[in-house]
Design a protein around this motif. Structure first.
Motif, PDB file in Angstrom:
ATOM      1  N   PRO A 215       0.806  -1.213   0.000  1.00  0.00           N
ATOM      2  CA  PRO A 215       0.000   0.000   0.000  1.00  0.00           C
ATOM      3  C   PRO A 215       0.849   1.277   0.000  1.00  0.00           C
ATOM      4  CG  PRO A 215      -0.114  -1.085   2.117  1.00  0.00           C
ATOM      5  CD  PRO A 215       0.670  -1.984   1.224  1.00  0.00           C
ATOM      6  N   LEU A 216       2.139   1.149   0.301  1.00  0.00           N
ATOM      7  CA  LEU A 216       2.981   2.342   0.334  1.00  0.00           C
ATOM      8  C   LEU A 216       3.519   2.679  -1.050  1.00  0.00           C
ATOM      9  CD1 LEU A 216       5.099   1.405   3.439  1.00  0.00           C
ATOM     10  CD2 LEU A 216       3.130   2.899   3.375  1.00  0.00           C
ATOM     11  N   CYS A 217       3.541   1.698  -1.932  1.00  0.00           N
ATOM     12  CA  CYS A 217       4.170   1.907  -3.233  1.00  0.00           C
ATOM     13  C   CYS A 217       3.169   2.469  -4.220  1.00  0.00           C
ATOM     14  CB  CYS A 217       4.745   0.586  -3.754  1.00  0.00           C
ATOM     15  SG  CYS A 217       6.269   0.141  -2.949  1.00  0.00           S
ATOM     16  N   TYR A 218       3.009   3.788  -4.184  1.00  0.00           N
ATOM     17  CA  TYR A 218       2.066   4.389  -5.118  1.00  0.00           C
ATOM     18  C   TYR A 218       2.706   5.486  -5.960  1.00  0.00           C
ATOM     19  CZ  TYR A 218       1.807   7.699  -1.235  1.00  0.00           C
ATOM     20  OH  TYR A 218       2.130   8.563  -0.243  1.00  0.00           O
ATOM     21  N   CYS A 219       4.026   5.581  -5.990  1.00  0.00           N
ATOM     22  CA  CYS A 219       4.671   6.617  -6.795  1.00  0.00           C
ATOM     23  C   CYS A 219       4.186   6.505  -8.246  1.00  0.00           C
ATOM     24  CB  CYS A 219       6.184   6.449  -6.791  1.00  0.00           C
ATOM     25  SG  CYS A 219       6.933   6.758  -5.204  1.00  0.00           S
ATOM     26  N   PRO A 220       3.916   7.639  -8.909  1.00  0.00           N
ATOM     27  CA  PRO A 220       3.488   7.586 -10.312  1.00  0.00           C
ATOM     28  C   PRO A 220       4.512   6.863 -11.184  1.00  0.00           C
ATOM     29  CG  PRO A 220       3.302   9.803  -9.437  1.00  0.00           C
ATOM     30  CD  PRO A 220       3.964   8.997  -8.386  1.00  0.00           C
ATOM     31  N   THR A 221       5.787   7.170 -10.969  1.00  0.00           N
ATOM     32  CA  THR A 221       6.827   6.409 -11.642  1.00  0.00           C
ATOM     33  C   THR A 221       7.747   5.843 -10.586  1.00  0.00           C
ATOM     34  OG1 THR A 221       6.769   8.022 -13.418  1.00  0.00           O
ATOM     35  CG2 THR A 221       8.592   6.459 -13.424  1.00  0.00           C
ATOM     36  N   CYS A 222       7.784   4.538 -10.519  1.00  0.00           N
ATOM     37  CA  CYS A 222       8.627   3.889  -9.519  1.00  0.00           C
ATOM     38  C   CYS A 222      10.094   4.033  -9.920  1.00  0.00           C
ATOM     39  CB  CYS A 222       8.254   2.419  -9.438  1.00  0.00           C
ATOM     40  SG  CYS A 222       9.275   1.475  -8.314  1.00  0.00           S
ATOM     41  N   PHE A 223      10.981   4.096  -8.945  1.00  0.00           N
ATOM     42  CA  PHE A 223      12.398   4.296  -9.278  1.00  0.00           C
ATOM     43  C   PHE A 223      12.958   3.193 -10.161  1.00  0.00           C
ATOM     44  CE2 PHE A 223      14.485   1.140  -6.598  1.00  0.00           C
ATOM     45  CZ  PHE A 223      13.492   0.842  -5.685  1.00  0.00           C
ATOM     46  N   VAL A 224      12.355   2.011 -10.118  1.00  0.00           N
ATOM     47  CA  VAL A 224      12.892   0.949 -10.973  1.00  0.00           C
ATOM     48  C   VAL A 224      12.473   1.128 -12.431  1.00  0.00           C
ATOM     49  CG1 VAL A 224      13.044  -0.796  -9.189  1.00  0.00           C
ATOM     50  CG2 VAL A 224      10.956  -0.585 -10.487  1.00  0.00           C
ATOM     51  N   ASP A 225      11.439   1.942 -12.650  1.00  0.00           N
ATOM     52  CA  ASP A 225      10.985   2.159 -14.019  1.00  0.00           C
ATOM     53  C   ASP A 225      11.618   3.398 -14.643  1.00  0.00           C
ATOM     54  OD1 ASP A 225       9.349  -0.030 -13.786  1.00  0.00           O
ATOM     55  OD2 ASP A 225       7.686   1.139 -12.981  1.00  0.00           O
ATOM     56  N   GLU A 226      12.307   4.168 -13.828  1.00  0.00           N
ATOM     57  CA  GLU A 226      12.970   5.349 -14.371  1.00  0.00           C
ATOM     58  C   GLU A 226      14.100   4.911 -15.290  1.00  0.00           C
ATOM     59  OE1 GLU A 226      14.365   7.376 -10.946  1.00  0.00           O
ATOM     60  OE2 GLU A 226      12.496   8.484 -10.664  1.00  0.00           O
ATOM     61  N   SER A 227      14.227   5.595 -16.423  1.00  0.00           N
ATOM     62  CA  SER A 227      15.330   5.206 -17.284  1.00  0.00           C
ATOM     63  C   SER A 227      16.292   6.353 -17.568  1.00  0.00           C
ATOM     64  CB  SER A 227      14.792   4.649 -18.594  1.00  0.00           C
ATOM     65  OG  SER A 227      13.918   5.572 -19.173  1.00  0.00           O
ATOM     66  N   ARG A 228      15.897   7.571 -17.203  1.00  0.00           N
ATOM     67  CA  ARG A 228      16.820   8.683 -17.406  1.00  0.00           C
ATOM     68  C   ARG A 228      16.893   9.546 -16.171  1.00  0.00           C
ATOM     69  NH1 ARG A 228      15.412  11.585 -22.891  1.00  0.00           N
ATOM     70  NH2 ARG A 228      13.384  10.701 -22.488  1.00  0.00           N
ATOM     71  N   PRO A 229      17.850   9.444 -15.331  1.00  0.00           N
ATOM     72  CA  PRO A 229      18.893   8.431 -15.348  1.00  0.00           C
ATOM     73  C   PRO A 229      18.370   7.109 -14.803  1.00  0.00           C
ATOM     74  CG  PRO A 229      19.169   9.817 -13.447  1.00  0.00           C
ATOM     75  CD  PRO A 229      17.985  10.355 -14.188  1.00  0.00           C
ATOM     76  N   GLN A 230      19.018   6.062 -15.188  1.00  0.00           N
ATOM     77  CA  GLN A 230      18.601   4.763 -14.695  1.00  0.00           C
ATOM     78  C   GLN A 230      19.428   4.394 -13.470  1.00  0.00           C
ATOM     79  OE1 GLN A 230      19.444   1.301 -17.059  1.00  0.00           O
ATOM     80  NE2 GLN A 230      17.393   0.558 -16.728  1.00  0.00           N
ATOM     81  N   TRP A 231      18.778   4.410 -12.327  1.00  0.00           N
ATOM     82  CA  TRP A 231      19.518   4.153 -11.085  1.00  0.00           C
ATOM     83  C   TRP A 231      19.656   2.671 -10.821  1.00  0.00           C
ATOM     84  CZ3 TRP A 231      22.056   8.118  -9.441  1.00  0.00           C
ATOM     85  CH2 TRP A 231      21.553   9.392  -9.672  1.00  0.00           C
ATOM     86  N   VAL A 232      18.676   1.931 -11.229  1.00  0.00           N
ATOM     87  CA  VAL A 232      18.675   0.512 -10.925  1.00  0.00           C
ATOM     88  C   VAL A 232      18.604  -0.268 -12.223  1.00  0.00           C
ATOM     89  CG1 VAL A 232      17.565  -1.289  -9.619  1.00  0.00           C
ATOM     90  CG2 VAL A 232      17.300   1.071  -8.916  1.00  0.00           C
ATOM     91  N   GLY A 233      19.534  -1.182 -12.405  1.00  0.00           N
ATOM     92  CA  GLY A 233      19.493  -2.026 -13.594  1.00  0.00           C
ATOM     93  C   GLY A 233      18.227  -2.868 -13.602  1.00  0.00           C
ATOM     94  N   LYS A 234      17.779  -3.229 -14.771  1.00  0.00           N
ATOM     95  CA  LYS A 234      16.509  -3.960 -14.860  1.00  0.00           C
ATOM     96  C   LYS A 234      16.698  -5.470 -14.927  1.00  0.00           C
ATOM     97  CE  LYS A 234      14.265  -0.130 -17.216  1.00  0.00           C
ATOM     98  NZ  LYS A 234      13.484   0.350 -16.074  1.00  0.00           N
TER      99      LYS A 234
END
Lengths: 314, 52, 66
Positions: A215-234
């Motif tokens: 229930p806490l994970c409601y960010c519109p874009t989760c950090f794992v889906d960010e690609s510019r910059p990409q902080w976490v490899g997929k």
């Protein structure tokens, strides 16, 4: 716990008929044993669909994010704490909600039960604190308290913290040591800790079920889906997996109520609560904070107090 | 981070005002010492993709 | 192994430690060359993912200074 359902249905029906709410968020029977599904009930005749037993482990607060309707929601202890967190974080307004509180005695650990039996479990029923498990060629009766989800067996907030209606008398809270296993890890040397988590996460397939159930994970874009910059490899490289779990735990710091939804949702049964609970423990020990207990208090990570611990800063 | 197995002493936090150049130098020394003592970081490095 | 030197990524706040680093330079002070400075607008903008990214890319240490 089983007797609650009549009361739940009665209250829900009343709320919808009196037009106090537009919908009720509750559980209906799932298509598989031990998998009750969340459901939205909008008309009085559908109220019969609602069920309540020890397989309602999903956190319903997850379905409140940014809703505009007036909602009646069925809430166990942990759901209610997450509802409070949602209200504090302006994801829903208290006025929109009618909270139907359900004192909870814990949910069944479906991962554990599935691994206990060779064959497929076809039916799970419960009565008076006992669980009957039926498969094609076996039948066994277990004590419910022996097969609780681990977070339920160390739960100290079984009763809802906010509610408008209550379906039964409050249950007695447990007096347990919540962090025994976290302390065990804290005592390990670095190398061993590293290996412990390597082992823990080795089966992770990055399906993000834990994130979606949370229930806490409601960010519109989760950090794992960010690609510019990409902080976490997929990839499912062990470092990427670890980065994901680690950062997710950080995002939940001071907000996690240890409802166990993440662990329950995991298809491979990873106990990722070992990450979140460490932060939960730190919040409790350093700031005396437990998430979601009060509507009037701001969480420790967005307030400053001169007495906040700062030993780690040189 | 320490909880998951990064050695304590790899990550440092400090507070140095813009007028405290001496403290800055001192902290740089301390941090370098601490990391040197730990040796190279073996964990958490993304390995180069293997080329077939 | 004896000639190994650590790489330390330093996240310095524009207004505090970055200024201090500047002053140290102006004052011709000597300090170890192991730090690689990244200027951030404010330590408030520091995120755990920066520290992890540094380690992932091969840093031996991370230093955050406000």
């Amino acid at each position: 716990m089983l007797g609650y359902i009549d009361k739940i249905r009665q209250i829900s029906k009343g709320l919808i008929e009196d037009k106090k709410v537009d919908m009720i968020i509750g559980f209906k029977k799932g298509t598989m044993p031990m998998m009750n599904e969340p459901c939205l009930v909008k008309s009085p005749k559908d109220v019969e669909k609602l069920v309540w037993d020890s397989n309602c482990g999903i956190n319903l607060a997850n379905y409140l994010t940014d809703r505009k309707e007036r909602i009646g929601i069925i809430a166990k202890g942990c759901d209610s704490r997450n509802i409070v967190t949602h209200i504090i974080e302006n994801k829903i307004k208290r006025e929109q909600l009618v909270i139907i509180g359900v004192p909870c005695t814990g949910m069944i650990d479906k991962h554990r039960l599935t691994s206990m039996f060779e064959g497929e479990i076809e039916q799970v029923t419960e009565q008076n604190g006992n669980i009957t498990i039926k498969g094609e060629d076996f039948e066994e009766i277990l004590k419910k308290n022996d097969v609780l989800q681990q977070n339920c067996s160390v739960c100290i907030h079984r009763n809802p913290v906010v509610y408008d209606e209550l379906v039964s008398d409050l249950v007695e809270e447990q007096d347990v040591d919540r962090y025994e296993d976290v302390r065990k890890i804290e005592a390990m040397p670095s190398e061993k800790k590293w290996n412990y988590f390597d082992d823990l996460l080795s089966t992770c397939i990055r399906c993000y079920a834990c994130r979606n159930a949370c229930p806490l994970c409601y960010c519109p874009t989760c950090f794992v889906d960010e690609s510019r910059p990409q902080w976490v490899g997929k990839s499912d490289d062990s470092i990427d997996i670890r980065t994901f779990h680690f950062l997710r735990a950080y995002h939940c710091a001071g907000r996690c109520t240890d409802c166990g939804a993440c662990e329950r949702a995991c298809p491979v049964g990873i106990n990722m609560r070992m990450f979140t609970r460490k932060l939960e423990k730190d919040c409790f020990e350093q700031y005396g904070w437990e998430a979601g207990l009060s509507l009037d208090e701001r969480p420790p990570l967005d307030t400053y107090k001169p007495e906040d611990p700062d030993d780690f800063i040189k | 981070m320490e909880h998951m197995g990064i050695e304590p002493g790899r990550i440092h936090f400090s507070w140095v005002s813009s007028a405290e150049s001496t403290k800055f130098v001192q902290v740089v020394n301390e941090v370098t010492e601490a990391v040197k003592a730990l040796g190279p970081n073996n964990h958490f490095i993304t390995k180069e993709a293997k080329v077939a | 192994m004896s000639d190994w030197e650590p790489k330390i990524v330093a996240f310095l706040c524009n207004w505090c430690s970055y200024g201090a680093a500047d002053l140290a330079g102006v004052g011709r002070m000597q300090y170890p060359p192991n730090i690689r400075v990244i200027r951030i607008p404010c330590t408030g903008s520091m995120s755990p993912k920066f520290a992890l990214a540094a380690l992932r890319e091969g840093a031996d240490g991370v230093w955050v200074s406000g």
